[in-house]
Design a protein around this motif. Structure first.
Motif, PDB file in Angstrom:
ATOM      1  N   ALA A 253     -17.138   4.883   1.510  1.00  0.00           N
ATOM      2  CA  ALA A 253     -15.788   5.413   1.304  1.00  0.00           C
ATOM      3  C   ALA A 253     -14.720   4.354   1.542  1.00  0.00           C
ATOM      4  CB  ALA A 253     -15.554   6.601   2.235  1.00  0.00           C
ATOM      5  N   SER A 254     -15.081   3.081   1.478  1.00  0.00           N
ATOM      6  CA  SER A 254     -14.136   2.010   1.786  1.00  0.00           C
ATOM      7  C   SER A 254     -13.141   1.811   0.649  1.00  0.00           C
ATOM      8  CB  SER A 254     -14.881   0.704   2.056  1.00  0.00           C
ATOM      9  OG  SER A 254     -15.721   0.852   3.184  1.00  0.00           O
ATOM     10  N   TRP A 255     -11.888   1.442   1.051  1.00  0.00           N
ATOM     11  CA  TRP A 255     -10.820   1.160   0.100  1.00  0.00           C
ATOM     12  C   TRP A 255     -10.437  -0.305   0.212  1.00  0.00           C
ATOM     13  CZ3 TRP A 255      -8.944   4.760  -3.329  1.00  0.00           C
ATOM     14  CH2 TRP A 255      -9.285   6.089  -3.099  1.00  0.00           C
ATOM     15  N   GLY A 256     -10.013  -0.867  -0.910  1.00  0.00           N
ATOM     16  CA  GLY A 256      -9.590  -2.254  -0.918  1.00  0.00           C
ATOM     17  C   GLY A 256      -8.656  -2.525  -2.080  1.00  0.00           C
TER      18      GLY A 256
ATOM     19  N   PHE B  32       1.725 -14.894  -2.762  1.00  0.00           N
ATOM     20  CA  PHE B  32       0.388 -14.327  -2.568  1.00  0.00           C
ATOM     21  C   PHE B  32       0.062 -14.280  -1.085  1.00  0.00           C
ATOM     22  CE2 PHE B  32      -0.046 -18.890  -3.383  1.00  0.00           C
ATOM     23  CZ  PHE B  32      -0.728 -19.310  -2.252  1.00  0.00           C
ATOM     24  N   ALA B  33      -0.977 -13.530  -0.773  1.00  0.00           N
ATOM     25  CA  ALA B  33      -1.530 -13.472   0.586  1.00  0.00           C
ATOM     26  C   ALA B  33      -2.957 -14.001   0.532  1.00  0.00           C
ATOM     27  CB  ALA B  33      -1.505 -12.040   1.117  1.00  0.00           C
ATOM     28  N   GLU B  34      -3.347 -14.759   1.544  1.00  0.00           N
ATOM     29  CA  GLU B  34      -4.683 -15.365   1.574  1.00  0.00           C
ATOM     30  C   GLU B  34      -5.400 -15.025   2.872  1.00  0.00           C
ATOM     31  OE1 GLU B  34      -4.439 -19.553   0.987  1.00  0.00           O
ATOM     32  OE2 GLU B  34      -4.769 -19.414  -1.176  1.00  0.00           O
ATOM     33  N   HIS B  35      -6.736 -14.957   2.751  1.00  0.00           N
ATOM     34  CA  HIS B  35      -7.562 -14.715   3.938  1.00  0.00           C
ATOM     35  C   HIS B  35      -8.894 -15.416   3.744  1.00  0.00           C
ATOM     36  CE1 HIS B  35      -9.213 -12.783   7.447  1.00  0.00           C
ATOM     37  NE2 HIS B  35     -10.236 -12.338   6.734  1.00  0.00           N
ATOM     38  N   LEU B  36      -9.344 -16.091   4.779  1.00  0.00           N
ATOM     39  CA  LEU B  36     -10.615 -16.814   4.731  1.00  0.00           C
ATOM     40  C   LEU B  36     -11.597 -16.130   5.666  1.00  0.00           C
ATOM     41  CD1 LEU B  36     -11.948 -19.330   3.475  1.00  0.00           C
ATOM     42  CD2 LEU B  36     -11.312 -20.587   5.560  1.00  0.00           C
ATOM     43  N   LEU B  37     -12.686 -15.596   5.098  1.00  0.00           N
ATOM     44  CA  LEU B  37     -13.696 -14.883   5.877  1.00  0.00           C
ATOM     45  C   LEU B  37     -15.072 -15.437   5.531  1.00  0.00           C
ATOM     46  CD1 LEU B  37     -14.446 -12.583   7.821  1.00  0.00           C
ATOM     47  CD2 LEU B  37     -14.626 -11.078   5.814  1.00  0.00           C
TER      48      LEU B  37
ATOM     49  N   ALA C  94     -10.693   7.305   8.674  1.00  0.00           N
ATOM     50  CA  ALA C  94     -10.873   6.341   9.758  1.00  0.00           C
ATOM     51  C   ALA C  94     -10.374   4.963   9.347  1.00  0.00           C
ATOM     52  CB  ALA C  94     -12.345   6.278  10.156  1.00  0.00           C
ATOM     53  N   ALA C  95      -9.945   4.185  10.349  1.00  0.00           N
ATOM     54  CA  ALA C  95      -9.403   2.856  10.074  1.00  0.00           C
ATOM     55  C   ALA C  95     -10.445   1.927   9.469  1.00  0.00           C
ATOM     56  CB  ALA C  95      -8.835   2.248  11.357  1.00  0.00           C
ATOM     57  N   ASN C  96     -11.737   2.129   9.818  1.00  0.00           N
ATOM     58  CA  ASN C  96     -12.769   1.226   9.289  1.00  0.00           C
ATOM     59  C   ASN C  96     -12.988   1.408   7.790  1.00  0.00           C
ATOM     60  OD1 ASN C  96     -14.071   3.681   9.274  1.00  0.00           O
ATOM     61  ND2 ASN C  96     -15.586   3.134  10.828  1.00  0.00           N
ATOM     62  N   CYS C  97     -12.438   2.479   7.211  1.00  0.00           N
ATOM     63  CA  CYS C  97     -12.520   2.650   5.752  1.00  0.00           C
ATOM     64  C   CYS C  97     -11.563   1.712   5.030  1.00  0.00           C
ATOM     65  CB  CYS C  97     -12.224   4.097   5.368  1.00  0.00           C
ATOM     66  SG  CYS C  97     -13.472   5.275   5.909  1.00  0.00           S
ATOM     67  N   PHE C  98     -10.695   1.033   5.793  1.00  0.00           N
ATOM     68  CA  PHE C  98      -9.759   0.073   5.202  1.00  0.00           C
ATOM     69  C   PHE C  98     -10.033  -1.329   5.737  1.00  0.00           C
ATOM     70  CE2 PHE C  98      -7.601   4.197   5.366  1.00  0.00           C
ATOM     71  CZ  PHE C  98      -7.155   4.344   4.057  1.00  0.00           C
ATOM     72  N   PHE C  99     -11.298  -1.624   6.061  1.00  0.00           N
ATOM     73  CA  PHE C  99     -11.608  -2.911   6.672  1.00  0.00           C
ATOM     74  C   PHE C  99     -11.314  -4.077   5.732  1.00  0.00           C
ATOM     75  CE2 PHE C  99     -15.511  -2.079   4.376  1.00  0.00           C
ATOM     76  CZ  PHE C  99     -15.965  -3.323   3.993  1.00  0.00           C
ATOM     77  N   MET C 100     -11.316  -3.838   4.399  1.00  0.00           N
ATOM     78  CA  MET C 100     -10.984  -4.904   3.449  1.00  0.00           C
ATOM     79  C   MET C 100      -9.475  -5.032   3.232  1.00  0.00           C
ATOM     80  SD  MET C 100     -14.004  -4.622   0.575  1.00  0.00           S
ATOM     81  CE  MET C 100     -13.627  -2.919   0.154  1.00  0.00           C
TER      82      MET C 100
END
Length: 407
Positions: A121-124, A161-166, A220-226
């Motif tokens: 159920a994750s959203w991104g 833009f926004a950037e993220h390095l994972l 839940a907040a973890n559904c928006f982890f991305m």
């Protein structure tokens, strides 16, 4: 040995479409070959299984093992471990940069999110991996179009833009605003995106323990982890955009009366022939107004008025008879006479047709003008020139006066 069973005809069709005709250098590179198998897997889910529910559902790992077992000549070398090949492919895939966009409405209060089939159920945000030699902006526009059906090619600004390095994987999302809220979104790819939906920025979590989405959305907040890794940059960008917007002009109501400075009021009062110490007051023309009209020698000019009748008697009689025309004639003639008599005299009634006159409480029928000044019944006609009652109050005042003098 794979437990997955797919019809040989279906596998032959997929192999001929995506594997047999690729360049030989890509066949020798197991990583590139796995990308082609992934395309074949997507095609199988989007078309073959969509048309025939009896075909089994499967993940990429199961599908790739079946392909290598059915066509062993694809393995290079032939004794290579398939699990190790797939693991190497996943590691490489995680290092490939992804590009996409953060789509927002014109108010910058809502943001568009997508939900995939395979991530529960994750959203991104809509995004995807870049192809070989593909420019970041082109990749972002292509991925957004595939996942939402909305074209942002002309809306992308390369420096916003926004950037993220994972885990050594770069994700860049371009800010795109002014997307209409009533846009009808439709993914171009099958079996990849399940839902496309607007979310309020204020409802999205800023960190993993943020309870805002749970309280407001029951999610839940973890559904928006991305989404969480980009929220700080998103809110910072929104604040900068709103600071650049011009403030909405303040619409002033029409005909607002502003008080004049004291010096200006004094000057204008002298110019118009009235005392500067007269303060603005509302005239009194209520039901019990004690207004009295005095006689004057010029009243003999009133139509049909005898010498024995006074000006006030003539007015009362005309009022009782409902003769409005006679009242108007009496007033007109009386006005002309008073103007002729007082042509060179300043008006005693204040400016503006008697708006500053109100009744005295002395019981003598006088009118109060300004501060401490009153017009008694004898001097009232001069003020009458600039003094106007509304018709209803005038009628009531005349009737009350007549009734009081009866007794």
């Amino acid at each position: 040995m794979s437990k997955l069973k797919i019809s040989p005809n279906v596998l032959d069709d997929l192999c001929s479409r995506f594997l047999l005709n690729i360049p030989s250098q890509e066949k020798e590179d197991m990583i590139r070959l796995c990308f082609q198998i992934e395309l074949a897997h997507w095609f199988y889910l989007d078309f073959f299984r969509a048309e025939n529910n009896r075909l089994p559902d499967c993940r990429m790992k199961e599908f790739a093992k079946l392909v290598f077992e059915t066509y062993p000549f694809l393995l290079n070398p032939s004794d290579v471990n398939v699990d190790k090949v797939l693991e190497s492919w996943k590691e490489y895939k995680r290092s490939v940069p992804t590009y996409g966009a953060i789509l927002m409405d014109s108010t910058l209060e809502y943001v568009l999110l997508v939900q995939g089939f395979w991530i529960k159920a994750s959203w991104g945000f809509p995004k995807g991996k870049v192809n070989k030699d593909e420019q970041p902006e082109i990749c972002a526009a292509r991925e957004v179009l595939e996942e939402t059906g909305y074209d942002i090619t002309k809306s992308i600004k390369p420096n916003q833009f926004a950037e993220h390095l994972l885990n050594e994987q770069l994700s860049r999302l371009y800010f795109v605003r002014d997307v209409p809220l009533d846009t009808k979104f439709g993914p171009k790819t099958r079996g990849e995106i399940k839902n496309v939906q607007w979310f309020s920025v204020s409802d999205l979590p800023a960190h993993k323990k943020d309870q805002t989405p749970k309280q407001n959305l029951n999610i839940a907040a973890n559904c928006f982890f991305m989404v969480i890794p980009f929220m700080k940059q998103l809110r910072r960008w929104i604040a900068s955009q709103k600071s650049l917007e011009p403030e909405a002009p303040i619409t002033k109501p029409k005909q607002i009366l502003q008080p004049r400075p004291k010096g200006e009021r004094k000057t204008q009062g002298k110019e118009k022939g009235r005392s500067s110490n007269q303060s603005p007051r509302s005239h009194y023309n209520g039901f019990g107004s004690p207004v009295k009209f005095s006689t004057s020698p010029s009243l003999s000019m009133a139509p049909k008025a005898s010498n024995e009748k006074s000006f006030e008697d003539e007015q009362i009689n005309s009022f009782k008879q409902g003769n409005n025309k006679a009242l108007e004639d009496i007033y007109a003639i009386r006005t002309l006479n008073i103007k002729q008599e007082n042509r060179n005299k300043p008006h005693q009634g204040g400016r503006g047709r008697g708006q500053y006159l109100h009744a005295t409480n002395q019981g003598d029928g006088g009118l109060f003008v300004g501060k401490g000044k009153s017009l008694q019944a004898g001097s009232l006609p001069a003020a009458w020139v600039n003094f106007t009652f509304d018709r209803t109050s005038l009628e009531r005042a005349i009737v009350n006066f007549h009734n009081r003098n009866k007794y």
